[in-house]
Design an enzyme around this catalytic site. Sequence first.
Site, PDB file in Angstrom:
ATOM      1  N   ASP A   1    -116.897  30.142  -4.501  1.00 24.25           N
ATOM      2  CA  ASP A   1    -117.861  29.717  -5.280  1.00 24.25           C
ATOM      3  C   ASP A   1    -118.051  30.100  -6.375  1.00 24.25           C
ATOM      4  OD1 ASP A   1    -120.724  29.114  -5.148  1.00 24.25           O
ATOM      5  OD2 ASP A   1    -121.660  30.373  -4.073  1.00 24.25           O
ATOM      6  N   ASN A  50    -122.136  20.720   2.041  1.00 20.80           N
ATOM      7  CA  ASN A  50    -121.533  20.159   1.123  1.00 20.80           C
ATOM      8  C   ASN A  50    -121.527  19.051   1.820  1.00 20.80           C
ATOM      9  OD1 ASN A  50    -119.273  22.795   1.041  1.00 20.80           O
ATOM     10  ND2 ASN A  50    -121.700  22.814  -0.307  1.00 20.80           N
TER      11      ASN A  50
HETATM   12  C1  IPE Z   1    -121.448  27.557   0.404  1.00 26.87           C
HETATM   13  O1  IPE Z   1    -121.185  27.619  -0.640  1.00 26.87           O
HETATM   14  C2  IPE Z   1    -120.241  27.404   1.063  1.00 26.87           C
HETATM   15  C3  IPE Z   1    -118.354  26.689  -0.014  1.00 26.87           C
HETATM   16  C4  IPE Z   1    -118.295  27.747  -0.783  1.00 26.87           C
HETATM   17  C5  IPE Z   1    -117.623  26.206   0.281  1.00 26.87           C
HETATM   18  P1  IPE Z   1    -122.401  26.819  -1.483  1.00 26.87           P
HETATM   19  O2  IPE Z   1    -122.676  26.844  -2.887  1.00 26.87           O
HETATM   20  O3  IPE Z   1    -122.808  25.788  -0.572  1.00 26.87           O
HETATM   21  O4  IPE Z   1    -123.674  27.947  -0.694  1.00 26.87           O
HETATM   22  P2  IPE Z   1    -125.086  28.150  -0.959  1.00 26.87           P
HETATM   23  O5  IPE Z   1    -125.748  27.013  -0.961  1.00 26.87           O
HETATM   24  O6  IPE Z   1    -125.264  28.357  -1.988  1.00 26.87           O
HETATM   25  O7  IPE Z   1    -125.584  28.743   0.472  1.00 26.87           O
HETATM   26  C1  IPE Z   2    -117.769  26.248  -4.796  1.00 26.08           C
HETATM   27  O1  IPE Z   2    -118.299  26.129  -6.475  1.00 26.08           O
HETATM   28  C2  IPE Z   2    -116.888  24.910  -4.440  1.00 26.08           C
HETATM   29  C3  IPE Z   2    -117.256  24.256  -3.184  1.00 26.08           C
HETATM   30  C4  IPE Z   2    -118.526  24.436  -2.353  1.00 26.08           C
HETATM   31  C5  IPE Z   2    -117.278  23.171  -2.470  1.00 26.08           C
HETATM   32  P1  IPE Z   2    -120.037  25.462  -6.349  1.00 26.08           P
HETATM   33  O2  IPE Z   2    -119.894  24.105  -6.685  1.00 26.08           O
HETATM   34  O3  IPE Z   2    -121.001  26.160  -5.031  1.00 26.08           O
HETATM   35  O4  IPE Z   2    -120.511  26.376  -7.145  1.00 26.08           O
HETATM   36  P2  IPE Z   2    -121.549  26.839  -8.317  1.00 26.08           P
HETATM   37  O5  IPE Z   2    -122.337  27.702  -7.469  1.00 26.08           O
HETATM   38  O6  IPE Z   2    -122.660  25.686  -7.697  1.00 26.08           O
HETATM   39  O7  IPE Z   2    -122.164  26.683  -9.362  1.00 26.08           O
HETATM   40 MG    MG Z   3    -122.262  27.671  -4.993  1.00 30.68          MG
END
Ligand code: IPE
Ligand code: IPE
Ligand code: MG
Length: 239
Positions: free
Chosen positions: A21, A69
């Site tokens: 994340d 996602n």
């Molecule tokens: C969780 O991260 C899913 C993955 C890392 C694949 P998200 O960034 O999607 O989660 P939320 O929306 O902040 O809970």
């Molecule tokens: C995690 O990074 C990657 C996936 C969920 C695939 P994010 O895309 O959630 O990054 P933030 O949370 O927006 O910074």
């Molecule tokens: Mg995220």
Amino acid sequence: METDIDFSQLKIPNHVGIIVDGNGRWAKERGLTRMQGHDAGFENLKSLAKHMLKRGVKVASFYVFSTENFKRSAEEVGHLMDIFVTLYKRNLRDFMENNIKVIFSGRDEPLPKKVMAARDELVEQTKNNTGGIVNFCLNYGGRAEIVDAVKKLAADGVDIANLTEEQFGKYLYQDLPDVDFMIRTSGELRLSNFMLWQNSYAEFYFPETKFPDFHEADFDRAIVEYTKRDRRFGMIKNA
Ligand code: IPE
Ligand code: IPE
Ligand code: MG
């Protein structure tokens, strides 16, 4: 940086779960696009995975794409799907050279065919490797996994009245040991549907570092923290 750590004194978790994340915020801080953040994050994942197994971790589960996602923009989802194809195809040789077995957890639908093909090829090629397991949680949801397990139990006509936890665990996407140590980068304090069953007794660790910056030395620091945890599993110790 890591030379002052005596690794013989450390407890190495058998199964580590990582919620990847912070790619988007990492990019934003640098005036880059979210796509560039994902590029950096998934580049980092390769070296981190190898390092974890080198330290003695047996299973490294990476949450790389949740069922939720798919609600992101078509551009972002499309870019991530392209990254997965590249990651799985380009690194096949690297996984082989490092004797890593790659497995996946998650649903097929609605993954693009090219992602499923690259996934299946990687699983097939690496299935006899014995140097540790990398489990990609791709199009994965913890609740979906439990519901899917129940459906499989019903389809198999399993005697539900006598069902045990151990038996149920075998109906999950993969038959893996429980997660010992769960790391979520970027400072978010939630599970976001990650391995709900397997994380039941895991130790949680929430570094502020965003995933593209979470490198080998950061993992080693996490292990120092894990070693200090007192895992009681409901028992009274040192009484
Ligand atoms: C969780 O991260 C899913 C993955 C890392 C694949 P998200 O960034 O999607 O989660 P939320 O929306 O902040 O809970
Ligand atoms: C995690 O990074 C990657 C996936 C969920 C695939 P994010 O895309 O959630 O990054 P933030 O949370 O927006 O910074
Ligand atoms: Mg995220």
